[in-house]
Design a protein around this motif. Structure first.
Motif, PDB file in Angstrom:
ATOM      1  N   MET A   1       0.828  -1.149   0.000  1.00  0.00           N
ATOM      2  CA  MET A   1       0.000   0.000   0.000  1.00  0.00           C
ATOM      3  C   MET A   1       0.883   1.226   0.000  1.00  0.00           C
ATOM      4  SD  MET A   1      -2.061   2.299   2.455  1.00  0.00           S
ATOM      5  CE  MET A   1      -0.483   2.730   2.904  1.00  0.00           C
ATOM      6  N   ARG A   2       0.588   2.152  -0.857  1.00  0.00           N
ATOM      7  CA  ARG A   2       1.307   3.424  -0.912  1.00  0.00           C
ATOM      8  C   ARG A   2       0.293   4.559  -0.905  1.00  0.00           C
ATOM      9  NH1 ARG A   2       6.607   2.499  -2.882  1.00  0.00           N
ATOM     10  NH2 ARG A   2       6.838   0.394  -3.684  1.00  0.00           N
ATOM     11  N   ALA A   3       0.659   5.666  -0.295  1.00  0.00           N
ATOM     12  CA  ALA A   3      -0.183   6.857  -0.308  1.00  0.00           C
ATOM     13  C   ALA A   3       0.613   7.964  -0.977  1.00  0.00           C
ATOM     14  CB  ALA A   3      -0.589   7.254   1.102  1.00  0.00           C
ATOM     15  N   ARG A   4      -0.010   8.643  -1.906  1.00  0.00           N
ATOM     16  CA  ARG A   4       0.675   9.736  -2.600  1.00  0.00           C
ATOM     17  C   ARG A   4       0.566  11.012  -1.767  1.00  0.00           C
ATOM     18  NH1 ARG A   4      -1.164   7.569  -8.176  1.00  0.00           N
ATOM     19  NH2 ARG A   4       0.556   6.132  -8.496  1.00  0.00           N
ATOM     20  N   GLY A   5       1.489  11.172  -0.818  1.00  0.00           N
ATOM     21  CA  GLY A   5       1.501  12.326   0.061  1.00  0.00           C
ATOM     22  C   GLY A   5       0.463  12.209   1.161  1.00  0.00           C
ATOM     23  N   LYS A   6       0.551  13.099   2.137  1.00  0.00           N
ATOM     24  CA  LYS A   6      -0.375  13.080   3.262  1.00  0.00           C
ATOM     25  C   LYS A   6      -1.787  13.361   2.756  1.00  0.00           C
ATOM     26  CE  LYS A   6      -1.140  15.002   7.818  1.00  0.00           C
ATOM     27  NZ  LYS A   6      -0.647  15.907   8.844  1.00  0.00           N
ATOM     28  N   GLY A   7      -2.680  12.433   2.994  1.00  0.00           N
ATOM     29  CA  GLY A   7      -4.057  12.590   2.555  1.00  0.00           C
ATOM     30  C   GLY A   7      -4.250  12.393   1.061  1.00  0.00           C
ATOM     31  N   GLY A   8      -3.217  11.903   0.379  1.00  0.00           N
ATOM     32  CA  GLY A   8      -3.287  11.726  -1.067  1.00  0.00           C
ATOM     33  C   GLY A   8      -3.932  10.423  -1.476  1.00  0.00           C
ATOM     34  N   ALA A  48       4.192   5.581   4.378  1.00  0.00           N
ATOM     35  CA  ALA A  48       3.398   5.304   3.175  1.00  0.00           C
ATOM     36  C   ALA A  48       3.453   6.458   2.185  1.00  0.00           C
ATOM     37  CB  ALA A  48       1.940   5.023   3.552  1.00  0.00           C
ATOM     38  N   TRP A  49       3.799   7.652   2.647  1.00  0.00           N
ATOM     39  CA  TRP A  49       3.788   8.826   1.778  1.00  0.00           C
ATOM     40  C   TRP A  49       4.971   8.843   0.826  1.00  0.00           C
ATOM     41  CZ3 TRP A  49       3.140  12.441   6.559  1.00  0.00           C
ATOM     42  CH2 TRP A  49       1.929  12.152   7.197  1.00  0.00           C
ATOM     43  N   ASN A  50       6.121   8.324   1.261  1.00  0.00           N
ATOM     44  CA  ASN A  50       7.313   8.330   0.416  1.00  0.00           C
ATOM     45  C   ASN A  50       7.820   6.930   0.115  1.00  0.00           C
ATOM     46  OD1 ASN A  50       7.548  11.182   0.349  1.00  0.00           O
ATOM     47  ND2 ASN A  50       8.385  11.133   2.409  1.00  0.00           N
ATOM     48  N   GLY A  51       7.160   5.932   0.614  1.00  0.00           N
ATOM     49  CA  GLY A  51       7.589   4.551   0.425  1.00  0.00           C
ATOM     50  C   GLY A  51       6.383   3.643   0.333  1.00  0.00           C
ATOM     51  N   ALA A  52       6.409   2.576   1.086  1.00  0.00           N
ATOM     52  CA  ALA A  52       5.293   1.626   1.057  1.00  0.00           C
ATOM     53  C   ALA A  52       5.076   1.057   2.451  1.00  0.00           C
ATOM     54  CB  ALA A  52       5.587   0.495   0.085  1.00  0.00           C
ATOM     55  N   VAL A  53       3.843   0.662   2.713  1.00  0.00           N
ATOM     56  CA  VAL A  53       3.473   0.000   3.952  1.00  0.00           C
ATOM     57  C   VAL A  53       2.788  -1.293   3.583  1.00  0.00           C
ATOM     58  CG1 VAL A  53       2.002   0.121   5.993  1.00  0.00           C
ATOM     59  CG2 VAL A  53       3.236   2.152   5.259  1.00  0.00           C
ATOM     60  N   GLU A  54       3.226  -2.376   4.153  1.00  0.00           N
ATOM     61  CA  GLU A  54       2.615  -3.684   3.881  1.00  0.00           C
ATOM     62  C   GLU A  54       1.605  -3.973   4.979  1.00  0.00           C
ATOM     63  OE1 GLU A  54       4.180  -8.204   3.289  1.00  0.00           O
ATOM     64  OE2 GLU A  54       5.361  -6.566   2.415  1.00  0.00           O
ATOM     65  N   VAL A  55       0.385  -4.311   4.576  1.00  0.00           N
ATOM     66  CA  VAL A  55      -0.697  -4.607   5.528  1.00  0.00           C
ATOM     67  C   VAL A  55      -0.914  -6.123   5.510  1.00  0.00           C
ATOM     68  CG1 VAL A  55      -3.127  -4.235   6.065  1.00  0.00           C
ATOM     69  CG2 VAL A  55      -1.769  -2.365   5.092  1.00  0.00           C
ATOM     70  N   ARG A  56      -0.810  -6.720   6.692  1.00  0.00           N
ATOM     71  CA  ARG A  56      -0.991  -8.171   6.806  1.00  0.00           C
ATOM     72  C   ARG A  56      -1.953  -8.470   7.944  1.00  0.00           C
ATOM     73  NH1 ARG A  56       4.538 -11.470   6.077  1.00  0.00           N
ATOM     74  NH2 ARG A  56       5.338 -10.396   4.237  1.00  0.00           N
TER      75      ARG A  56
END
Length: 62
Positions: A1-8, A48-56
């Motif tokens: 999961m990635r987010a394009r910037g805060k609140g993106g 998550a804003w500049n990289g990725a977060v893995e959700v398990r």
């Protein structure tokens, strides 16, 4: 999961996964009602804003 910037925009992918030994910088244990809620919460993590977060999912023992 990635987010394009805060609140993106949130981008969810089902793999490929990064090798843990190369990118693990910590972990969060979150109690969420379902996968959609977990993704919503994970999108607020700065990593998550500049990289990725893995959700398990974590299965309860007992």
């Amino acid at each position: 999961m990635r987010a394009r910037g805060k609140g993106g925009e949130v981008v969810v992918a089902d793999g490929p996964y990064a090798e843990t030994k190369e990118v693990l910088t910590g972990f969060f244990l979150m109690e969420c009602t379902d996968l959609d809620h977990a993704i919503e919460v994970a999108a607020t993590i700065p990593a998550a804003w500049n990289g990725a977060v893995e959700v398990r999912p974590v299965l309860p023992m007992g």
